[in-house]
Design an enzyme around this catalytic site. Structure first.
Site, mmCIF file in Angstrom:
data_model
loop_
_atom_site.group_PDB
_atom_site.id
_atom_site.type_symbol
_atom_site.label_atom_id
_atom_site.label_comp_id
_atom_site.label_asym_id
_atom_site.label_seq_id
_atom_site.Cartn_x
_atom_site.Cartn_y
_atom_site.Cartn_z
ATOM 1 N N ASN A 1 111.141 159.364 5.342
ATOM 2 C CA ASN A 1 111.604 158.748 6.578
ATOM 3 C C ASN A 1 112.995 159.312 6.872
ATOM 4 O O ASN A 1 113.963 158.942 6.217
ATOM 5 C CB ASN A 1 111.655 157.220 6.392
ATOM 6 N N TRP A 2 113.041 160.198 7.832
ATOM 7 C CA TRP A 2 114.305 160.885 8.122
ATOM 8 C C TRP A 2 115.307 159.980 8.843
ATOM 9 O O TRP A 2 116.464 160.352 9.001
ATOM 10 C CB TRP A 2 114.052 162.118 8.998
ATOM 11 N N LYS A 3 114.830 158.837 9.329
ATOM 12 C CA LYS A 3 115.680 157.924 10.108
ATOM 13 C C LYS A 3 116.375 158.723 11.232
ATOM 14 O O LYS A 3 115.753 159.634 11.795
ATOM 15 C CB LYS A 3 116.655 157.189 9.189
ATOM 16 N N HIS B 1 109.439 148.832 9.679
ATOM 17 C CA HIS B 1 110.520 149.185 8.760
ATOM 18 C C HIS B 1 111.602 148.113 8.840
ATOM 19 O O HIS B 1 111.853 147.545 9.900
ATOM 20 C CB HIS B 1 111.106 150.556 9.134
ATOM 21 N N GLU C 1 114.685 148.239 9.031
ATOM 22 C CA GLU C 1 115.724 148.447 10.054
ATOM 23 C C GLU C 1 115.201 148.045 11.433
ATOM 24 O O GLU C 1 115.956 147.540 12.270
ATOM 25 C CB GLU C 1 116.207 149.907 10.019
ATOM 26 N N GLU D 1 109.075 147.757 0.725
ATOM 27 C CA GLU D 1 110.469 148.203 0.679
ATOM 28 C C GLU D 1 111.368 146.972 0.610
ATOM 29 O O GLU D 1 111.663 146.360 1.662
ATOM 30 C CB GLU D 1 110.815 148.995 1.943
ATOM 31 N N GLY E 1 118.891 152.098 0.897
ATOM 32 C CA GLY E 1 120.177 152.736 1.183
ATOM 33 C C GLY E 1 121.326 152.176 0.376
ATOM 34 O O GLY E 1 122.490 152.444 0.664
ATOM 35 N N SER F 1 115.758 153.430 -2.229
ATOM 36 C CA SER F 1 116.540 154.238 -3.165
ATOM 37 C C SER F 1 115.675 155.009 -4.168
ATOM 38 O O SER F 1 116.034 155.139 -5.336
ATOM 39 C CB SER F 1 117.571 153.366 -3.895
ATOM 40 N N GLY G 1 113.964 157.557 1.816
ATOM 41 C CA GLY G 1 114.962 157.699 2.874
ATOM 42 C C GLY G 1 115.923 158.834 2.530
ATOM 43 O O GLY G 1 115.603 160.014 2.668
ATOM 44 N N GLY G 2 117.086 158.471 2.017
ATOM 45 C CA GLY G 2 118.161 159.441 1.767
ATOM 46 C C GLY G 2 117.709 160.708 1.044
ATOM 47 O O GLY G 2 118.080 161.823 1.440
#
Ligand code: 13P
Length: 256
Positions: free
Chosen positions: A9-11, A95, A97, A165, A171, A211, A232-233
């Protein structure tokens, strides 16, 4: 056997030039890795060029959100048909967010998931509890409500992937331990069995997200009910994403 899926997920990251460099790195690094499905979910403006960049490779592409209506006066939104036009086959929905920053509710997500699957996309439907919900012993109740409010007989299981998640792990660098994650995944699988039926619940993939890094991916993916990762990251760096894909491929090889 459930084929592991490693999804990135590149966000809201990557310019076009950066995205091209990342995908080239993933494509070249994947080499002969087999037994694992790889999904990239770039920001919506990158879907067309990334479809071109992954053409002829086994890499799949998804969006990070979709609107529930087919068309209309919804400034800034993107419909399922528009996403399909780009070559996307998947869409992340629910998600944390989207839930916590943009206020999406289970009721809205029930509509979005139906719009996605009836429009021909696979929904990667995310669930997970906040720290406060976990600490007050409500993890299972929250996750159950998120699943029961949104899934049902009219959401075909073959168009569905679940992602667990925990919000407190996203994050933050705090990962759920493999045991903590496995415990919720077992619970989710049981619920999927009750919403659908046992064999369907057993066949559905449940990804873990929060994470996930090269250093912890092997331990997480070796849990019996963790069928992949929503990253994510670490998906923004080709070498890190490749290492996690490698953990998925090792898992698939061990299970076959
Ligand atoms: P991080 O891997 O950066 O914690 O993000 C997880 C996530 O939200 C993936 O959807």
């Amino acid at each position: 056997m459930r084929t592991p899926m490693i999804a990135g997920n590149w966000k809201m990251h990557k310019t076009l030039a950066e995205a091209r460099e990342l995908v080239t790195g993933i494509r070249e690094g994947m080499g002969e890795m087999t037994g694992v499905e790889v999904l990239i979910c770039p920001p919506v403006y990158l879907l067309f060029p990334m479809a071109k960049a992954i053409a002829g490779t086994p890499i799949l592409m998804g969006a990070q959100n979709a609107h529930e209506e087919a068309q209309g006066a919804f400034t800034g939104e993107t419909s399922v048909a528009m996403l399909k036009d780009t070559g996307a086959t998947h869409v992340i929905l629910g998600h944390s967010e989207r839930r916590h920053v943009f206020g999406e509710t289970n009721a809205t997500l029930a509509k979005k998931v139906r719009a996605a699957v009836s429009g021909g996309l696979c929904a990667v439907y995310c669930v997970g509890e906040t720290l406060e919900e976990r600490e007050s012993g409500r993890t299972q109740a929250v996750v159950e409500a998120q699943l029961r409010a949104v899934l049902g007989a009219d959401v075909p299981a073959e168009r569905l992937v679940i992602a667990y998640e925990p919000v407190w792990a996203i994050g933050t660098g705090k990962t759920a331990t493999p045991d903590q994650a496995q415990e919720v995944h077992t619970f989710v699988r049981g619920l999927l069995g009750s919403i659908y039926d046992g064999p369907t619940g057993d066949g559905l993939r449940i990804l873990y997200g929060g994470s996930v890094k090269p250093a912890n991916s092997g331990d997480l993916l070796s849990q019996p009910d963790i069928d992949g990762a929503l990253v994510g990251g670490a998906c923004l760096v080709a070498a890190d994403f490749l290492a996690i894909i490698g953990a998925g491929a090792s898992q698939a090889a061990a299970a076959s």
